[in-house]
Design a protein around this motif. Structure first.
Motif, short mmCIF file in Angstrom:
data_model
loop_
_atom_site.label_atom_id
_atom_site.label_comp_id
_atom_site.label_asym_id
_atom_site.label_seq_id
_atom_site.Cartn_x
_atom_site.Cartn_y
_atom_site.Cartn_z
N PRO A 162 1.42 0.77 6.37
CA PRO A 162 0.83 0.23 5.15
C PRO A 162 0.63 -1.29 5.20
CG PRO A 162 2.88 1.42 4.68
CD PRO A 162 2.63 1.54 6.13
N GLU A 163 1.61 -1.99 5.72
CA GLU A 163 1.50 -3.45 5.66
C GLU A 163 0.24 -3.94 6.36
OE1 GLU A 163 4.93 -5.97 6.59
OE2 GLU A 163 6.04 -4.51 5.36
N GLN A 164 0.01 -3.38 7.55
CA GLN A 164 -1.19 -3.77 8.30
C GLN A 164 -2.44 -3.30 7.60
OE1 GLN A 164 0.46 -2.57 12.14
NE2 GLN A 164 -1.37 -3.58 12.99
N ALA A 165 -2.36 -2.09 7.05
CA ALA A 165 -3.56 -1.49 6.44
C ALA A 165 -4.06 -2.31 5.25
CB ALA A 165 -3.27 -0.06 6.02
N PHE A 166 -3.12 -2.96 4.54
CA PHE A 166 -3.58 -3.78 3.40
C PHE A 166 -4.57 -4.85 3.86
CE2 PHE A 166 0.19 -2.14 1.04
CZ PHE A 166 -0.51 -1.68 -0.08
N GLU A 167 -4.41 -5.29 5.11
CA GLU A 167 -5.31 -6.34 5.61
C GLU A 167 -6.74 -5.85 5.74
OE1 GLU A 167 -3.54 -8.17 9.02
OE2 GLU A 167 -1.69 -8.61 7.87
N LYS A 295 -12.43 4.16 -0.54
CA LYS A 295 -11.45 5.03 0.13
C LYS A 295 -10.09 4.36 0.14
CE LYS A 295 -13.30 8.49 3.24
NZ LYS A 295 -13.16 9.45 2.17
N LEU A 296 -9.10 5.06 -0.38
CA LEU A 296 -7.75 4.50 -0.40
C LEU A 296 -7.23 4.38 1.03
CD1 LEU A 296 -6.24 6.64 -3.31
CD2 LEU A 296 -6.79 4.19 -3.39
N LEU A 297 -6.65 3.24 1.32
CA LEU A 297 -6.11 3.03 2.67
C LEU A 297 -4.59 2.90 2.65
CD1 LEU A 297 -8.62 0.44 4.21
CD2 LEU A 297 -8.57 2.92 4.50
N ALA A 298 -4.09 2.18 1.68
CA ALA A 298 -2.66 1.89 1.72
C ALA A 298 -2.07 1.91 0.32
CB ALA A 298 -2.43 0.52 2.36
N HIS A 299 -0.81 2.36 0.27
CA HIS A 299 -0.15 2.53 -1.03
C HIS A 299 1.34 2.28 -0.82
CE1 HIS A 299 0.56 4.12 -5.00
NE2 HIS A 299 1.11 5.25 -4.60
N GLU A 300 1.83 1.28 -1.54
CA GLU A 300 3.24 0.92 -1.39
C GLU A 300 3.91 1.04 -2.75
OE1 GLU A 300 4.17 -2.55 1.49
OE2 GLU A 300 4.61 -3.25 -0.53
N VAL A 301 5.02 1.72 -2.78
CA VAL A 301 5.67 2.01 -4.07
C VAL A 301 7.15 1.66 -3.99
CG1 VAL A 301 6.21 3.84 -5.74
CG2 VAL A 301 4.12 4.00 -4.36
N LYS A 302 7.62 1.01 -5.05
CA LYS A 302 9.07 0.82 -5.18
C LYS A 302 9.48 1.34 -6.55
CE LYS A 302 9.74 -3.08 -2.10
NZ LYS A 302 8.47 -3.85 -2.05
N ILE A 303 10.47 2.20 -6.55
CA ILE A 303 10.92 2.80 -7.81
C ILE A 303 12.37 2.43 -8.05
CG2 ILE A 303 11.23 4.95 -9.11
CD1 ILE A 303 9.30 6.30 -7.12
N VAL A 304 12.64 1.91 -9.23
CA VAL A 304 14.03 1.69 -9.63
C VAL A 304 14.27 2.53 -10.87
CG1 VAL A 304 15.78 0.04 -10.33
CG2 VAL A 304 13.97 -0.66 -8.74
N ALA A 305 15.17 3.49 -10.76
CA ALA A 305 15.44 4.38 -11.88
C ALA A 305 16.81 4.09 -12.46
CB ALA A 305 15.39 5.84 -11.41
#
Ligand code: FES
Ligand code: FES
Lengths: 775, 157
Positions: A162-167, A295-305
């Motif tokens: 993902p990190e690279q794909a955001f570029e 077209k979606l390339l990258a998706h980064e998620v952080k969840i705090v529950a």
């Protein structure tokens, strides 16, 4: 098909539990009473976090009418409960971690006496620092709530880079989303009757969504073999996940055994709010990127529950949130990291939607923001990225092929509400004359998992037979809390067997009288019932026709089950074609039972369909759903009204039209509360909204005048699993559809639920200034 | 012991209970008379689960004290139907799916009866006003509205 009262026609069936419910003659478990019973009350903690220095019950014991005062010293077995990890003390001995923590329980002759005696129990506390912020709770110097620290559970899923794909992305959007601590707000508070039987057994009449699990948990606490405990768990005045975990059962059971008398407990609303579960508040941080073509390339998620003080199902809820933060979309590069954190904010746990509601709100909002950034139609953006029939599931796991997401997408795209949006965008629809009233349309979608997911035992099955008194008896360990499982079973049975509803006896919610076929949760019961009956009905029919064939002297192949008994298959159409008045079965079910000599009982036993891939929490069956709504925002008050809504649900064949419509209507209104005003407010670990005077749930004035359901029934050919559960899907996509509509109406992108009225009314001055053209 | 005797007509029958003047009607009905069709949920007048008719008017029985209703006629859900069959409002709830768990249903049906007695053919506004004190967590009110509308047809015909 558009599913409603009219289109359902003859398939719209009244519920078997209906007459008793509309006449008030149905006894709920909290309505039960027996002569000589005692009343139980539980002493809960004064503080959200404190050390217990001393507990003195001497005065309470001497109080009038008191039969028993119990504390941690009186638990014969395990002093703890919790479906996954029993880390919630039945009675606290050293530390309290939320204001619902129990310290003592009293049985007395009257409720007043029990309450008075509670006030005489002396507890010396040493207050401890309160942990209210889950992110701060993870810092090193935070007070530790459990021996293992403050982290209940962590999830970590990734694919690609993902990190690279955001570029490589032309558009990237970052958002932080907050969701509220919604309360189940079932109308019947927790309670029941606990009866020590002369045989030494214990009968527990108390609501749960998994009787056999309660039996197992109580057996651990009471140090009593499971067979010695009978759990009767239906009927229930609403649950929505909230009564899945033990609540008053340990106290009722311990008091009944200690006094040798039946004990009744019925929580007040205050006790229910204090001690009961809530929906996990979550903070979801998302970064999502796509290329120039959408077209979606990258998706980064952080969840705090915020999981509150104890585990219950906080782990599985986080797993579900993790899975559903990816959605029915093809995204090559994904990273999801979730953490579920202990705090002193009550206890969060299982609740209709099970963590999906939070993730879906965030994910769908991200897609809307990306579409806005790129100047694209948000629904087209979804189409470009939609998964296909044979794609793997969100976590890369094998799933049952499904066209559901595409079906619901198409349905909404062609819906009158969505067409209205297009007309609005072209300026073809008049806006309300008052400049402070703004209208907009939004939509959202998902595929929602059913069943408990990979890695969790999820037994299915059931029993069908002919009882000695000639009833076709079906027994399942489900509970009826309003969802309509008894109606669904009745409809399936009458349709498959051709029998009359009066020929049936449906037994549920009683561990003594049913086999164990799992919980009434996770939108699983309809599928379990269907799979079990598909196995059982041909087997029982064969047996019944064989007995009838001996009695009637006709070949079994010429016989079939029907209303009242076994019939001769008259050429072309069987009993249906015969004159109703004179026709009668060759042999009635009662005669068959007599001929059989003993009760016939057949059992089915299987595991709920599960993905073969070892992806913990990953699902195999999903129900796809999408919703479009039209809202009106009043910028003077900040109020959002829902004017019209359209739900597309791809859940296979509709078994029970009344139940289906009711689940989508009810789920949706519950989600409207989640989006617009529900939140249990806490300050310093103490709940402040303790009843329906300050915790508002939608009333009849809040509902939308328009409501449409497209029930998409087509399944891929050879789909073996039939109808899917629809108990949760009505409540999972409405919130993001509402926020999208609000954005369409007033241009504000909402990141926090419930939507703040202040935020919306706050834009009015600017808007008016624009209108009169101040410099 | 209290010397107060609460007397009232409940579902057409005389009731006499040695009570405290401040006892809640909901408790008298449920605990003393065994009429558990009347439910309790919030006990502060916000949900309508405990609704009964007091001299024909809908009231929250969790807010009415014994002395306030002594000598009056009280109708609970159990007393709505005459004879064996269902009251038309009950029938409509059954047929339209105006309930799920059923816990709000007694109060809701009582409220609908009171509404229709006053407005046999209620407007949307009158329905909202008449049922705004009754919460239902299960149905989303769709089935309840269908039931009200179908009864309104019967009431006016
Ligand atoms: S219990 Fe009386 S209004 Fe809620
Ligand atoms: S039917 Fe459950 S609260 Fe109304």
């Amino acid at each position: 098909m558009l599913l409603n009262r009219e289109s359902a026609g003859k398939r719209w069936k009244t519920r078997p539990d209906g007459p008793a419910k509309v006449t008030g003659s149905l006894s709920y478990l909290t309505d039960l009473s027996v002569p000589g019973m005692l009343h139980g009350k539980v002493l809960r903690s004064l503080y959200p976090h404190a050390r217990i220095m001393a507990i003195s019950i001497d005065e309470a014991l001497k109080a009038p009418g008191v039969a028993a005062v119990l504390t941690h010293r009186d638990v014969p077995g395990l002093n703890g409960f919790g479906i996954v990890t029993p880390d919630q003390p039945v009675f606290c001995s050293e530390v309290v971690r939320y204001t619902g923590d129990a310290i003592a329980a009293i049985a007395a002759e009257t409720v007043e006496q029990a309450l008075y005696a509670l006030s005489l129990i002396q507890v010396d506390y040493e207050p401890l620092p309160v942990v209210t912020d889950p992110e701060k709770a993870l810092l090193e110097d935070a007070p530790q709530l459990h021996p293992g620290g403050n982290m209940l559970h962590r999830t970590d899923y990734s694919r690609g880079e993902p990190e690279q794909a955001f570029e490589d992305c032309a558009y990237v959007t970052e958002g932080i989303y907050y969701t509220p601590r919604q309360m189940h707000a079932y109308m019947e508070t927790e309670g029941g009757l606990f009866v020590p039987e002369e045989s030494g057994r214990l009968t527990v009449y108390a609501a749960t969504q998994h009787g056999f699990k309660d039996r197992m948990q109580l057996s651990r606490i009471l140090a009593m073999p499971e067979e010695q405990i009978r759990i009767v768990s239906s009927p229930i005045g609403g649950s929505f996940g909230g009564k899945d975990e033990l609540n008053v059962q340990p106290y009722g059971a311990l008091l009944a055994l200690a006094t040798g008398k039946p004990v009744k407990i019925h929580n007040s609303r205050r006790e229910s709010v204090t001690a009961g579960l809530k929906r996990h508040p979550m903070k979801l941080t998302m970064k999502t990127g796509m290329d120039r073509d959408g077209k979606l390339l990258a998706h980064e998620v952080k969840i705090v529950a915020d999981t509150g003080a104890y585990s219950t199902l906080g782990g599985p809820v986080l797993n579900f949130a993790t899975e559903h933060s990816i959605g029915p979309y093809r995204i090559p590069h994904v990273s999801v990291k979730g953490v579920s954190v202990f705090t002193n904010n009550g206890v969060s746990g299982e609740f209709r939607g099970f963590g999906g509601n939070q993730s879906i709100f965030a994910l769908e909002s991200q897609l809307d923001r990306l579409a806005a950034a790129a100047g694209m139609d948000p629904w087209v953006l979804r189409r470009i990225n939609l998964r296909e029939r044979d794609d793997p599931g969100p976590l890369g796991q094998t799933v049952l092929p499904s066209e559901g997401p595409e079906q619901v997408w198409r349905s909404v795209a062609a819906s009158p509400i969505w067409l209205r949006k297009e007309q609005m965008d072209r300026g073809e629809i008049k806006t309300p004359p008052s400049p402070w009233l703004k209208r907009g349309v939004g939509a959202a979608m998902t595929m929602h998992g059913s069943g408990l997911g990979y890695g969790i035992p999820d037994p299915g099955g059931g029993r069908l037979g002919l009882s000695a008194d000639g009833k076709l008896e079906a027994a399942f360990s489900f509970e009826e809390f309003g969802q309509g499982i008894t109606a669904t079973l009745e409809i399936m049975l009458t349709e498959m067997l051709g029998c009359h509803r009066d020929d049936l006896r449906i037994v549920i919610g009683d561990t003594d009288r049913t086999p164990h076929n799992g919980s009434s949760t996770a939108s699983r019961s309809t599928t379990v019932a269907y799979m079990a009956l598909k196995d059982l009905v041909p087997r029982i029919s064969e047996i019944l026709c064989r007995i009838a064939s001996l009695a009637a002297g006709l070949p079994a192949s010429e016989l079939q089950t029907g209303p009242g008994g076994v019939w001769h298959k008259v050429a072309a159409g069987g009993y249906k074609k015969r004159d109703k008045k004179t026709a009668s079965p060759l042999i009635t079910y009662a005669e068959l039972a007599a001929a059989a000599g003993e009760a016939i009982q057949l059992e089915a036993d299987f595991h709920f369909p599960v993905t073969p891939d070892p992806v913990v929490g990953g699902h195999y069956l999903y129900t796809a759903t999408a919703a479009a709504v039209e809202v009106e925002v009043n910028l003077l008050t900040g109020a959002v009204s829902v004017l019209d809504q359209y739900h597309a649900v791809a859940a296979g064949p509709v078994v029970n039209p009344m139940g289906y419509v009711g689940q989508i209507e009810g789920g949706s209104v519950m989600a409207q509360g989640f989006a617009l005003f529900e939140d249990v407010c806490f300050s310093e670990g103490v709940p402040r909204t303790m009843n329906f005077d300050t915790y508002l749930i939608p009333g009849i004035c809040d509902i939308s005048p328009g409501f449409h359901i497209d029930a998409i029934q087509e399944l891929p050919q050879d789909d073996p699993y039939g109808p899917r559960g629809i108990g949760e899907v009505g409540s999972v996509v409405l919130a993001p559809a509402i926020t999208a509509a609000v954005h369409h109406a007033v241009g504000i992108s909402i990141g926090k639920l419930p939507i703040s009225r202040e935020e919306l009314s706050g834009i009015l001055p600017d808007l008016l200034a624009e209108k009169v053209g101040t410099p | 012991m209290s010397e107060y005797i609460w007397r009232a007509t409940v579902n057409g029958r005389k009731a006499e209970i040695a009570a405290d003047p401040s006892d809640k009607l909901a408790a008298l009905l449920r605990d003393d008379l065994g009429l558990t069709g009347t439910k309790i949920s919030c006990e502060l007048g916000r949900c309508g689960a405990c609704m009964v008719l007091l001299d024909g008017k809908a009231v929250n029985s969790c807010l009415v004290m014994a002395y306030q209703c002594s000598g009056k006629a009280i109708t609970t859900i159990e007393g709505l139907a005459e004879g064996e069959g269902l009251h038309p409002v009950q029938q409509a709830f059954l047929e339209e799916g105006g309930f799920q768990c059923g816990y709000c249903t007694s109060g809701m049906i009582v409220a609908v009866k009171a509404l229709l007695d006053e407005h046999p053919s209620p407007s949307a506004e009158q329905i909202k006003e008449g049922l705004s004190g009754n919460l239902c967590r299960c149905t989303g009110y769709g089935g309840i509205l269908r039931a009200v509308n179908s009864c309104a047809k019967i009431y006016t015909s």
